[in-house]
Design a protein around this motif. Structure first.
Motif, PDB file in Angstrom:
ATOM      1  N   GLY A 127     -10.090  49.279 -50.535  1.00  0.00           N
ATOM      2  CA  GLY A 127      -9.444  50.245 -49.647  1.00  0.00           C
ATOM      3  C   GLY A 127     -10.284  50.535 -48.421  1.00  0.00           C
ATOM      4  N   VAL A 128     -11.602  50.643 -48.601  1.00  0.00           N
ATOM      5  CA  VAL A 128     -12.491  50.836 -47.438  1.00  0.00           C
ATOM      6  C   VAL A 128     -12.354  49.665 -46.479  1.00  0.00           C
ATOM      7  CG1 VAL A 128     -14.887  51.017 -46.697  1.00  0.00           C
ATOM      8  CG2 VAL A 128     -14.119  52.266 -48.709  1.00  0.00           C
ATOM      9  N   ALA A 129     -12.336  48.454 -47.055  1.00  0.00           N
ATOM     10  CA  ALA A 129     -12.225  47.261 -46.207  1.00  0.00           C
ATOM     11  C   ALA A 129     -10.918  47.277 -45.418  1.00  0.00           C
ATOM     12  CB  ALA A 129     -12.312  45.997 -47.065  1.00  0.00           C
ATOM     13  N   VAL A 130      -9.836  47.676 -46.072  1.00  0.00           N
ATOM     14  CA  VAL A 130      -8.545  47.708 -45.381  1.00  0.00           C
ATOM     15  C   VAL A 130      -8.531  48.779 -44.306  1.00  0.00           C
ATOM     16  CG1 VAL A 130      -6.078  48.143 -45.669  1.00  0.00           C
ATOM     17  CG2 VAL A 130      -7.293  46.758 -47.347  1.00  0.00           C
ATOM     18  N   SER A 131      -9.105  49.961 -44.618  1.00  0.00           N
ATOM     19  CA  SER A 131      -9.110  51.031 -43.617  1.00  0.00           C
ATOM     20  C   SER A 131      -9.901  50.626 -42.386  1.00  0.00           C
ATOM     21  CB  SER A 131      -9.693  52.308 -44.226  1.00  0.00           C
ATOM     22  OG  SER A 131     -11.068  52.150 -44.516  1.00  0.00           O
ATOM     23  N   TYR A 132     -10.978  49.879 -42.603  1.00  0.00           N
ATOM     24  CA  TYR A 132     -11.716  49.372 -41.451  1.00  0.00           C
ATOM     25  C   TYR A 132     -10.988  48.203 -40.788  1.00  0.00           C
ATOM     26  CZ  TYR A 132     -15.954  52.174 -41.692  1.00  0.00           C
ATOM     27  OH  TYR A 132     -16.842  53.210 -41.631  1.00  0.00           O
ATOM     28  N   GLY A 133     -10.324  47.404 -41.624  1.00  0.00           N
ATOM     29  CA  GLY A 133      -9.597  46.264 -41.071  1.00  0.00           C
ATOM     30  C   GLY A 133      -8.467  46.671 -40.147  1.00  0.00           C
ATOM     31  N   LEU A 134      -7.942  47.888 -40.352  1.00  0.00           N
ATOM     32  CA  LEU A 134      -6.887  48.375 -39.461  1.00  0.00           C
ATOM     33  C   LEU A 134      -7.361  48.437 -38.017  1.00  0.00           C
ATOM     34  CD1 LEU A 134      -5.369  51.270 -41.618  1.00  0.00           C
ATOM     35  CD2 LEU A 134      -4.287  49.080 -41.053  1.00  0.00           C
ATOM     36  N   ASN A 135      -8.671  48.642 -37.838  1.00  0.00           N
ATOM     37  CA  ASN A 135      -9.230  48.709 -36.476  1.00  0.00           C
ATOM     38  C   ASN A 135      -9.784  47.373 -36.002  1.00  0.00           C
ATOM     39  OD1 ASN A 135      -8.746  51.489 -36.259  1.00  0.00           O
ATOM     40  ND2 ASN A 135     -10.644  51.965 -37.349  1.00  0.00           N
ATOM     41  N   LEU A 136      -9.650  46.343 -36.808  1.00  0.00           N
ATOM     42  CA  LEU A 136     -10.268  45.075 -36.458  1.00  0.00           C
ATOM     43  C   LEU A 136      -9.691  44.503 -35.174  1.00  0.00           C
ATOM     44  CD1 LEU A 136     -12.192  42.763 -37.168  1.00  0.00           C
ATOM     45  CD2 LEU A 136     -10.344  41.734 -38.509  1.00  0.00           C
ATOM     46  N   ASN A 137      -8.346  44.494 -35.080  1.00  0.00           N
ATOM     47  CA  ASN A 137      -7.756  43.900 -33.880  1.00  0.00           C
ATOM     48  C   ASN A 137      -8.154  44.693 -32.637  1.00  0.00           C
ATOM     49  OD1 ASN A 137      -6.052  46.100 -34.681  1.00  0.00           O
ATOM     50  ND2 ASN A 137      -4.511  45.348 -33.238  1.00  0.00           N
ATOM     51  N   MET A 138      -8.208  46.028 -32.807  1.00  0.00           N
ATOM     52  CA  MET A 138      -8.591  46.849 -31.672  1.00  0.00           C
ATOM     53  C   MET A 138     -10.035  46.573 -31.269  1.00  0.00           C
ATOM     54  SD  MET A 138      -8.908  50.991 -31.450  1.00  0.00           S
ATOM     55  CE  MET A 138     -10.468  50.929 -32.361  1.00  0.00           C
ATOM     56  N   LEU A 139     -10.925  46.505 -32.255  1.00  0.00           N
ATOM     57  CA  LEU A 139     -12.337  46.322 -31.925  1.00  0.00           C
ATOM     58  C   LEU A 139     -12.643  44.910 -31.454  1.00  0.00           C
ATOM     59  CD1 LEU A 139     -14.362  48.383 -34.534  1.00  0.00           C
ATOM     60  CD2 LEU A 139     -14.576  48.438 -32.064  1.00  0.00           C
ATOM     61  N   GLN A 140     -11.989  43.940 -32.090  1.00  0.00           N
ATOM     62  CA  GLN A 140     -12.220  42.558 -31.669  1.00  0.00           C
ATOM     63  C   GLN A 140     -11.783  42.374 -30.226  1.00  0.00           C
ATOM     64  OE1 GLN A 140     -11.482  39.607 -34.702  1.00  0.00           O
ATOM     65  NE2 GLN A 140     -10.540  38.251 -33.201  1.00  0.00           N
ATOM     66  N   ALA A 141     -10.616  42.953 -29.890  1.00  0.00           N
ATOM     67  CA  ALA A 141     -10.169  42.903 -28.498  1.00  0.00           C
ATOM     68  C   ALA A 141     -11.059  43.768 -27.615  1.00  0.00           C
ATOM     69  CB  ALA A 141      -8.719  43.375 -28.397  1.00  0.00           C
ATOM     70  N   LEU A 142     -11.534  44.894 -28.166  1.00  0.00           N
ATOM     71  CA  LEU A 142     -12.359  45.803 -27.378  1.00  0.00           C
ATOM     72  C   LEU A 142     -13.681  45.154 -26.983  1.00  0.00           C
ATOM     73  CD1 LEU A 142     -12.478  48.711 -26.274  1.00  0.00           C
ATOM     74  CD2 LEU A 142     -13.641  49.364 -28.392  1.00  0.00           C
ATOM     75  N   VAL A 143     -14.262  44.391 -27.887  1.00  0.00           N
ATOM     76  CA  VAL A 143     -15.523  43.710 -27.563  1.00  0.00           C
ATOM     77  C   VAL A 143     -15.345  42.789 -26.371  1.00  0.00           C
ATOM     78  CG1 VAL A 143     -17.183  42.005 -28.367  1.00  0.00           C
ATOM     79  CG2 VAL A 143     -16.521  43.884 -29.858  1.00  0.00           C
ATOM     80  N   ILE A 144     -14.313  41.948 -26.443  1.00  0.00           N
ATOM     81  CA  ILE A 144     -14.076  41.009 -25.349  1.00  0.00           C
ATOM     82  C   ILE A 144     -13.665  41.756 -24.086  1.00  0.00           C
ATOM     83  CG2 ILE A 144     -12.770  38.991 -24.631  1.00  0.00           C
ATOM     84  CD1 ILE A 144     -14.726  38.493 -26.931  1.00  0.00           C
TER      85      ILE A 144
END
Length: 1500
Positions: free
Chosen positions: A1188-1205
């Motif tokens: 569940g922790v992994a999923v809750s963080y994964g929800l922000n993955l697309n945002m952060l991955q795009a945010l880095v670039i």
């Protein structure tokens, strides 16, 4: 028997059916088995390999094949396709080795062996395809990829998708499958999708599409000047639906930007809907409709007739909202309803985005419960995964369309506002202009219009924030019950805590902007007058003024950024605070905390962070935008020139050209004494009329009245025909000389040549390096005063106007009289009018002026000019006339040389921003010592954040039936401790970032301005002030407030991304198999994007300066523009420059969204893989809480991955501001201001003797010499006159004396001291000069006479009395503190010249230079100045450059320069005795013209 038969028959049917089904299952099993599938795949790949070999062999054997076809153009998506094939080969090689190692210690089954063979064949096949594309495809001459490749890529997609479906089916039954085979099938599908896209979209683009004809605009060559709107339709407007949805229409621009450095010509045109040509009329129509609706009567409209002739009007009504007109609300409504389709569309996108973003937190609890073994429906796991993924897709797509459409709306809003501000500026009345300096108008354009455009990002927050908070509370209530009320209370409390911070930030920003306006206004004035500052050695004093203004600005800047730090602290601390309050309330009221509910709440709190932060930010931005709207609406309500002041009749409808009856005019309508009283005169067509009078008598005002520029108190003015106006102070546009003369008219070559001949411009054009194609610098900096004036006259003559109005047109050229009528002005009245003889004998006013002229003329006789000499000299006058038509000074003697234009296109770096720029920025403050601490604090923050989430997931039970591992108090205490630690880290990060950023901004500002003020004059001659102001304003603002945060944000987002991947890898390390190639693709996309995005950002910066420069020029020349009726053309130019700025800005926004959309989809792919993996694992293998922790963080993955670039790209775009500032910290400097070991004595120069030895001067090593071996001595205490035609070297000699230009060879010695051996200030402070262009600074009379504060009031009054300005100043209410407006516009040109005289009287140097000092005054005042100078500087060395020959006749010596050498140097009497001397010919010509003029007047 029947029963038995029936039974047997039934049994046989059953047996037959069973055997049939068994056979069918065996067939299906075989077809879905690994042997068949991998065998089919290997066979297909081998087939492709054979086809590639055959095609390659046949083409190699073919004769006459196309050689290097790709050189004749480019193939879109060729390189991506090549790298995809090569990537597949490497990918399969890696998996092939991995598969071998995986089964190496096991017995190889048929399926495993088939898979190994299949992988090996794939490696060979894709390697062959890569080799074909690399070595043979360059000879391909087709328009698309070969048919066999496109067919194979499509079949490969079908094959890969089939494999993936089979994997899902088999896994659902067997619940086991090697993970690397999953990766093979998923990776194959991804590559296949891209290759199919390449096969369908890849095509040849011929060179002419992108090179021979500029890519999308059809413009050519040199940037702004050749771009024409609508020449070729935009990519966006021609894009299809799928292309718009995926931003694929940006592909051609990216392709060009990847291959070469983008220029403005490469950027496509705007879509018609986004062009100012389309936007402005709609906006103006809406605005004017509100003016009519809200009480603007017809008498308040332009062009309406009313009873009062004194009225000035506003385009949009009266002068205040309560009298009708446009208020702030009306301006808002006009902006909204002119862009409503985009606003409505973005509202839909915002709603979809908001709803989608809350799906993840809503489903986390269900996902954790599913992983814990609770399954409510069949395939619930896959349904949850589908819901997660679909929501993320909608979230990503809606956000992209939201951002892009809002930026389009912002571009439209800004363009409309800039256009209407410019239009208003051209129509302002004189009173309005006095109260609104050009710098303020430019700020409205560059700051306020931009700010209103940026508000588009916040416009939906008003309704979206309540929706976000409501959805968050709904999720919390579902999970935590009544504890959600505590969350609401905590949220409200945080918002209220942010409110005072927001108000403080708003207050500080207003103060910051006001102080910045003041600084920029002062900087603009300094840049306009830098030459006089350097000549007077005042530049460092004015630099200290700028530094002092900057200190006031940084006082507010410091408060603003530290307030921002507190807001950021609240922003990052808000989720923690709300979560602590909420969980604490749960324990108090007995709500059980379960892992799924806690994780759902934590994810909700993170999303709730956005509205918590957005509300104060929205309120702050709303107030800032309101301030900007009020400033613009107030400006739009300023008074305009009334169109009915002058009654204009069609050409030829009357014999009377100008008629004024009972005219009374005043610059200030409320003043007790009008400027002009009781004017009555009539001028017929064909008449030549001269207006005479002393300085300040109202001559220029009378011409302004005729043009309708002065408020009319009473009377009537009537004009018949078109007008052409020549101002006293020359107004020249930046651009070619030819364009300045044509001024919008079509070229008529014969007429053009005649005008050049009539205005004596042909010889000047021969001297200039590019003739009439020479580009004139800002304010005509590379032209002499005479050249500028004659270009003005040529402009008027070329227009064939019915009425010509000349305001002292020959002040900088020859005095030449030939008028039929004279009108004598005195104290604002026409005291005498009539023919020359009539008014000469009828009164004293005109007699005084003529007497002064005759006194000047009689000076010729005082140098012993005998009649015989005169006669002999007159014989050779005609032969010399052609060489001496221009006797006036050349302000700049051919400074452009013969190799290039003076003003070049703005320099911009190209390619990647160098690492040195980043390094210099981060090491400027404390040598980079704070950087490690910032990074450490960011890492620690992320570790504490992850730790707190892990703690809550571990310490809470998965379900009600599970006993918690710790009690409630320990749970909350540890969580609070971790939360406080992370909050402290945030505070440390913000404080350190702000400290470093502030220190760096201050250092860069001081260094850049010090370099600018120490730059040589040649830098300012060739650099338009708009470029410098752009760096001092926009770029400095970025450094002040943005770049430090941008660097910190990039590092922070990168650390967060690694943290998320670390968390997800704890659950499934296999995610790296997808994450690593995805990240590689992301960085490839970033590199592909940044080549284009970086140059677009640079072009945005480059294209802003021309708008500012054009606006500044137009405002200063608005009277000339109106007199020629050229407002429409100038509006068109503003539209063109506006679109030229919007083009790269629009495509820069689209480029970022193109990138972010692709990054979002790649991140979603990683997230999808991790979710599928989690639901595919057998129950109990993984801890549901950790998952569940992994999923809750994964929800922000697309945002952060795009945010880095995105942060990386934004950083590279923003760092360009640092790059541009650093450019100006490397400007070559002038020699030292002072040399301590070579300081001259206090009394130097005591004699004032100037010795010139073999002086040779040129402006640059590649340019020719302007002075060529001058050797002479100017005796101390004597008066020396310098004469010569334009380009002879007069100005260069003076500039060399002041070391504006240093000698190349030779030297100048003053009283035994070589001027090159002492400091510049030590030299210039000992010399005095009265320049040709009179200069006054905004301030007071005292500050203009004594900028350094060195003299007492008594000394200043004495100087004013001496220069005949004492009485004028005493009549002013403020006396010495009387205000002086920008450029001294509230003082006449002659009065400004007298102020310059007052300065040198105060300074009283031993050496005085008069650079055409009396060019702007009448003859009587000229004589007065000459008399004053003789009295005040009787023992000083006076060097005079003058166009009036009488100004040098009383000199002790005369130096005549010709083509950079000394033609003659002797006393005037000796030179006149020589009948063949050039000087005697000049005097004779002046005598002949003056005498003939008086003779003609006597006959009138």
């Amino acid at each position: 028997m029947r029963f038995l038969q029936s039974a047997v028959h039934g049994m046989s049917r059953v047996l037959f059916s069973s055997s049939y089904r068994l056979e069918e299952n065996q067939v299906v099993g075989f077809l879905l088995g690994p042997v068949f599938l991998h065998g089919l795949s290997a066979a297909c790949h081998l087939g492709l390999l054979i086809v590639v070999f055959v095609v390659w062999s046949c083409r190699s054997c073919r004769h006459g094949r196309s050689k290097e076809c790709l050189e004749s153009g480019r193939f879109r998506l060729y390189k991506p396709a090549l790298f995809s094939c090569l990537g597949l080969a490497l990918f399969y090689l890696f998996v092939c080795v991995f598969n071998y190692l995986w089964f190496m210690h096991e017995q190889w089954s048929h399926g495993n062996l088939a898979a190994q063979i299949d992988l090996a064949v794939r490696v060979i096949t894709w390697s062959g395809a890569s080799a074909y594309l690399r070595f043979e495809f360059c000879h391909w001459d087709g328009r698309k990829f070969p048919i066999f490749l496109r067919t194979w890529w499509f079949l490969y997609l079908l094959l890969s998708c089939s494999f993936l479906v089979v994997d899902f089916v088999k896994y659902g039954k067997l619940q086991v499958m090697p993970i690397h085979l999953w990766v093979v099938d998923v990776g194959s599908v991804l590559f296949a999708v891209f290759l199919c896209y390449a096969g369908s979209s890849g095509e040849r683009v011929e060179k002419y599409e992108s090179s021979q004809e500029p890519l999308l605009n059809g413009g050519g060559g040199d940037g702004l000047s050749k771009r024409s709107h609508g020449e070729q339709a935009s990519l966006f407007s021609n894009a299809g639906l799928l292309s718009v949805l995926t931003f694929s229409w940006m592909g051609p621009l990216f392709s060009v930007g990847y291959r070469k450095t983008l220029d403005l010509d490469d950027v496509p045109q705007l879509a018609d809907n986004d062009s100012v040509d389309r936007v402005f009329p709609i906006f103006k129509e809406k605005l004017e409709s509100y003016a009519n609706i809200h009480g603007c009567s017809s008498s308040g409209r332009p062009g309406s007739s009313g009873s009062s002739s004194t009225r000035t009007t506003s385009t949009f009504g009266g002068n205040s909202t309560d009298k009708g007109g446009i208020g702030t609300l009306h301006l808002v409504k006009a902006l909204v309803f002119s862009t409503w389709p985009l606003i409505l569309w973005t509202a839909v996108c915002v709603l979809v985005y908001t709803l989608s973003s809350y799906v993840g937190p809503w489903l986390i609890d269900s996902f954790v419960q599913y992983l814990n073994g609770r399954q409510r429906v069949a395939n619930e796991g896959y349904l949850l995964v589908t819901a997660f993924v679909v929501a993320k897709i909608f979230e990503g797509l809606s956000q992209r369309y939201w951002f892009f459409s809002l930026q389009r709306a912002g571009i439209r809003v800004r363009a409309a506002l800039v256009a209407i501000i410019y239009q208003k500026g051209l129509a302002l009345s004189s009173n309005s202009k006095q109260g609104c300096a050009s710098g303020e108008v430019i700020n409205l354009m560059s700051v306020d219009a931009d700010r209103i455009g940026l508000f588009s990002w916040y416009m939906h927050d008003l309704w979206n924030i309540p929706v976000q908070v409501g959805l968050a509370l709904l999720i919390l209530y579902t999970n935590l019950g009544l504890a959600s009320l505590a969350a609401l209370a905590a949220t409200v409390l945080v918002m209220l805590a942010n409110a005072p911070l927001g108000r403080m930030q708003e207050k500080y920003q207003e103060k910051l902007m006001a102080s910045k306006d003041t600084r920029m206004k002062a900087m603009s004035e300094i840049l306009r007058n830098m030459r006089i500052l350097k000549l007077q050695a005042w530049e460092m004093k004015f630099l200290s003024k700028i530094i002092e203004l900057r200190k006031q600005e940084t006082n507010w800047l410091r408060k603003y950024i530290y307030t921002s730090a507190m807001i950021m602290f609240v922003f990052w601390g808000a989720p923690t605070f709300v979560s602590v309050v909420t969980f604490g309330t749960c324990m108090l009221i007995g709500v059980p905390l379960e892992t799924g509910k806690v994780l759902s709440a934590l994810a909700t709190f993170r999303i709730l962070q956005e509205p918590i932060y957005s509300l104060p930010d929205f309120i702050s931005m709303l107030i800032q935008t309101k301030v900007s709207l009020e400033r613009i609406s107030s400006f739009l309500l300023l008074e305009e020139l009334h169109p009915d002041v002058v009654e204009k009749l069609p050409s030829g409808s009357s014999n009377v050209a100008i008629e004024v009856k009972n005219g009374t005019f005043s610059w200030e309508p409320s003043a007790k004494n009008p400027t002009l009283n009781d004017l009555n005169f009539q001028i017929l067509h064909g008449m030549r009329v001269a207006i005479c009078g002393t300085v300040g008598s109202g001559k220029s005002t009378l011409l302004s009245c005729i043009l309708g520029e002065v408020p009319k108190l009473s009377g009537n003015i009537r004009l018949c025909g078109s007008t052409a106006y020549v101002s006293q102070s020359p107004w020249i546009q930046s651009g070619k000389i030819e364009d300045n003369i044509l001024f919008g008219k079509e070229m008529d070559r014969s007429k053009y040549e005649s005008v050049l001949e009539a205005c004596c411009l042909k010889k000047d054009l021969e001297i200039l390096p590019f003739g009439d194609q020479t580009v004139i610098g800002e304010r005509g900096i590379n032209l002499s005063g005479g050249q500028k004036q004659r270009i003005q006259i040529a402009r008027a003559l070329y227009h064939d106007a019915d009425i010509f109005l000349f305001d002292d047109p020959f002040s900088a050229v020859d005095a030449h009289t030939g008028s039929h009528l004279f009108k004598v002005m005195k104290h604002g009245r026409i005291t005498q009018a009539g023919k020359y003889n009539e008014i000469l004998s009828s009164g004293t006013d005109f007699m005084e002026l003529v007497g002064a002229h005759m006194d000047a003329f009689s000076a010729i006789e005082t140098v012993n000019l005998s009649p015989e000499i005169t006669c002999r000299t007159m014989e050779s006058v005609e032969a010399y006339k052609d060489d001496t038509k221009d006797e006036q000074n050349g302000q700049s003697d051919n400074i452009t040389g013969h190799t290039g234009q003076l003003v070049q296109e703005e320099e911009r770096e190209k390619g990647r921003v160098g690492f040195s720029v980043y390094w210099r920025y981060i090491t400027t403050a404390y040598k980079g010592a704070l950087v490690p601490f910032i990074l450490l604090a960011e890492i620690l923050f992320q570790a504490l954040q992850i730790g707190s989430n892990y703690w809550m997931a571990w310490a809470t039970p998965v379900s009600k039936d599970t006993k918690p591992p710790v009690n409630s108090l320990v749970l909350i205490y540890v969580y609070v401790a971790l939360a406080l630690g992370s909050s402290i880290c945030v505070l440390v990060i913000d404080l350190l970032l702000i400290t470093a950023g502030y220190k760096t901004a201050t250092f860069l500002f001081n260094k850049m301005h010090n370099c600018i003020f120490r730059a040589p004059m040649s830098f300012f001659d060739s650099t338009p002030s708009g470029r410098i102001l752009n760096r001092a304003s926009n770029d400095q603002s970025e450094v002040d407030t943005s770049i430090a945060y941008q660097i910190g944000s990039f590092a922070f987002s990168l650390i967060q991304l690694f943290g998320i991947i670390a968390v997800m890898s704890q659950v499934a390390w296999q995610v790296f198999i997808v994450f690593i190639p995805v990240i590689a693709i992301c960085f490839w996309y970033q590199q592909y994007y940044i080549a284009t995005g970086r140059e677009l950002a640079r072009l945005v910066g480059v294209c802003e300066a021309p708008i500012i420069q054009h606006c500044s020029e137009s405002l200063s020349g608005s009277m000339t523009i109106r007199s020629f009726d050229e407002k429409t053309r100038f509006m068109g130019t503003n539209f063109h420059l506006n679109d030229a700025y919007s083009c790269p800005k629009f495509h820069n926004a689209a480029a970022m969204d193109w990138l972010c959309l692709r990054l979002d989809m790649l991140a979603i792919l990683t997230f999808t893989f991790s979710l599928v993996f989690l639901v595919s694992l057998p129950k109990g293998i993984i801890d549901p809480a950790i998952a569940g922790v992994a999923v809750s963080y994964g929800l922000n993955l697309n945002m952060l991955q795009a945010l880095v670039i995105r942060d990386l790209c934004n950083l590279e775009n923003k760092i360009i501001s640092v790059e541009r500032i650093l450019q100006y910290t490397c400007i070559p400097s002038e020699p030292p201001l002072a040399i301590e070991t070579k300081k001259p004595s206090y009394s130097w120069p005591s004699q004032g003797e100037v010795d010139i030895h073999d002086l040779q001067v040129r402006y640059a090593p590649h340019m020719p010499f302007v002075l060529r071996g001058l050797t002479c001595t100017f005796p101390g205490g004597m008066k020396t006159g310098i004469v010569g035609r334009t380009g002879s070297g007069k100005s260069t000699l003076i500039q060399t004396l002041f070391r504006i230009v240093d000698p190349t060879v030779g030297r100048i010695v003053i009283d035994g001291t070589d001027i090159t051996t002492i400091g510049l200030h030590d030299l210039r402070s000992k010399l005095s000069i009265i320049p040709q262009d009179p200069t006054m600074f905004e301030g007071t009379v005292r500050s203009n006479l004594d900028p350094l504060g060195e003299y007492t009031d008594g000394q200043i009054w004495q100087a004013l009395d001496t220069c005949q300005l004492g009485d004028e100043v005493r009549r002013k209410e403020g006396k010495l503190d009387t205000s002086v407006t920008e450029n001294g516009e509230n003082w006449s040109v002659g009065q400004r010249q007298l102020v310059c005289l007052g300065r040198v009287i105060l300074k009283k140097s031993k050496i005085l230079v008069l650079d055409e000092a009396t060019a702007s005054v009448d003859t009587a005042t000229d004589n007065l100045i000459q008399k004053t100078l003789r009295q005040q500087f009787s023992d000083s060395t006076v060097i005079t450059i003058a166009h009036r020959i009488t100004s040098v006749l009383d000199s002790d010596m005369v130096l005549l320069l010709d083509n950079g050498i000394i033609a003659e140097y002797d006393s005037p009497s000796k030179l006149l005795e020589n009948k063949s001397s050039l000087f005697s010919k000049l005097v004779a010509e002046y005598t002949q013209r003056s005498s003939s003029s008086f003779d003609r007047l006597d006959k009138l």
